[in-house]
Design an enzyme around this catalytic site. Structure first.
Site, PDB file in Angstrom:
ATOM      1  N   LYS A 230       0.773  -1.263   0.202  1.00 62.04           N
ATOM      2  CA  LYS A 230       0.042   0.015  -0.086  1.00 62.04           C
ATOM      3  C   LYS A 230       0.772   1.369   0.018  1.00 62.04           C
ATOM      4  CE  LYS A 230      -3.823  -2.500   1.996  1.00 62.04           C
ATOM      5  NZ  LYS A 230      -4.521  -2.843   3.455  1.00 62.04           N
TER       6      LYS A 230
ATOM      7  N   GLN B 149      -4.756  -1.357   9.520  1.00 62.88           N
ATOM      8  CA  GLN B 149      -4.738  -2.663   8.962  1.00 62.88           C
ATOM      9  C   GLN B 149      -5.489  -3.637   9.662  1.00 62.88           C
ATOM     10  OE1 GLN B 149      -3.112  -3.469   5.711  1.00 62.88           O
ATOM     11  NE2 GLN B 149      -3.897  -5.485   6.093  1.00 62.88           N
TER      12      GLN B 149
ATOM     13  N   ASP C 143     -11.276   3.271   4.137  1.00 58.76           N
ATOM     14  CA  ASP C 143     -11.828   1.960   4.226  1.00 58.76           C
ATOM     15  C   ASP C 143     -13.059   1.691   4.021  1.00 58.76           C
ATOM     16  OD1 ASP C 143     -10.170  -0.452   3.500  1.00 58.76           O
ATOM     17  OD2 ASP C 143      -9.543  -0.903   5.643  1.00 58.76           O
TER      18      ASP C 143
END
Ligand code: NAP
Length: 295
Positions: A52, A96, A119
């Site tokens: 990422k 994460q 997200d």
């Protein structure tokens, strides 16, 4: 069997994102920033985070990485998130998942400023997705949607020969990260959607009747040719580690002679997920700066 090349579609999308960021930089003298938080040192999570960060750098997004020890308390994770909420250089915050020690992440996600929730897991953004009447509204309102489902929809819409509207789609899996938001996105694109899970009866028959099958189960080679009809489109979300290497939820060997289109693992959904994180960071930047006309 025809492969849907997620790598190629995501590379093309990355070039487009890079161009848009360059334009933004010229016009505003600002660049989008993404903060990534990794708690602990799970090797798989470390690999995902590194990809990422690398992807951010490749398109001109500034990345800020925070690696916390595996024993960091939820309270301390939330404190970091709150400080990132107030940092004007940061447009997106990615925690994460999963957290170590089986800790529930939702409390941390709830602390993320919804405008920075790249997200799409904050209840505010999950709610906006459910309330959206159609795909155009999702695009026009720049709603932040979970990256993997968003990547799958981009991939399907990108394939000129695949039409979602009016099709029967089955999503196997009902997680907040994949199955639920994906079902909403398919619905917003006018598919007729079935959501299946571990308690679903007659899964084989339901799949056999579907034009589009999304496998987001996390069980290696779960779906074989008995579940699939000719001309179906199969999106394999699963990433499973086996003694023979990485594989998806679909038994590739069993379906390889069928007249279907399918995403490979790796090289299908995975690259799209990372690219959609970049897309969402750009969206968050635009929303935070009230920019409308850079698309
Ligand atoms: P998850 O939270 O574990 O959800 C799995 C879902 O599969 C659950 O809803 C579960 O049903 C359902 N399921 C389990 N066994 C089943 C069965 N026998 N029949 C029908 N449904 C069954 O997983 P997730 O986070 O959604 O991820 C799913 C997979 O996608 C994993 O392999 C993950 O690694 C992968 N993934 C890939 C990407 C990517 O970028 N490629 C991104 C995210 C996730 P219940 O709800 O009834 O338990």
């Amino acid at each position: 069997m025809k492969l849907i090349d997620g790598k190629k579609i995501s590379n093309d999308k990355k070039i487009e994102i890079k161009n848009r960021i360059e334009k933004i930089k010229q016009q505003t003298n600002k660049i989008p920033g993404l903060a990534t938080i990794l708690v602990g040192n799970n090797p798989a999570s470390q690999v995902y985070i590194n990809s990422k960060i690398k992807a951010c750098e490749s398109v001109g997004i500034k990345s800020f990485h925070y690696n916390l020890s595996k024993d960091t308390s939820i309270g301390n994770i939330i404190s970091l998130i709150k400080s990132l909420n107030n940092n004007q250089e940061i447009d997106g915050i990615l925690l994460q998942l999963p957290l170590p020690n089986n800790q529930d992440a939702q409390e941390c996600i709830n602390a993320i400023d919804p405008l920075k929730d790249v997200d799409g897991l904050h209840p505010f953004n999950a709610g906006l997705l459910i309330l959206a009447k159609n795909w155009n509204e999702i695009l026009e309102k720049n709603i932040l949607v979970s990256c993997t489902p968003l990547g799958i929809i981009y991939m399907l819409l990108h394939m000129s020969n695949i039409n979602i509207e009016g099709k029967t789609a089955i999503v196997i899996g009902r997680s907040n990260l994949v199955g639920k938001p994906l079902s909403m996105l398919l619905l917003a694109n006018n598919a007729t959607v079935t959501i299946a899970h571990s308690k679903t009866n007659n899964l084989k028959n339901l799949c056999k009747n579907a034009d589009i099958i999304i496998a987001a189960i996390g069980k290696p080679k779960f779906l074989n040719k008995d579940f699939i009809r000719d001309k179906a489109v199969i999106i394999d979300v699963g990433i499973n580690k086996t003694p023979d290497g990485l594989c998806g939820d679909v038994d590739f060997d069993s379906v390889k002679d069928m007249d279907i289109e399918i995403t490979p693992v790796p090289g299908g959904v995975g690259p799209m997920t990372i690219t959609m994180l970049l897309e969402n960071t750009l969206k968050a930047f635009k929303n935070r700066n009230s920019i409308k006309n850079y698309m």
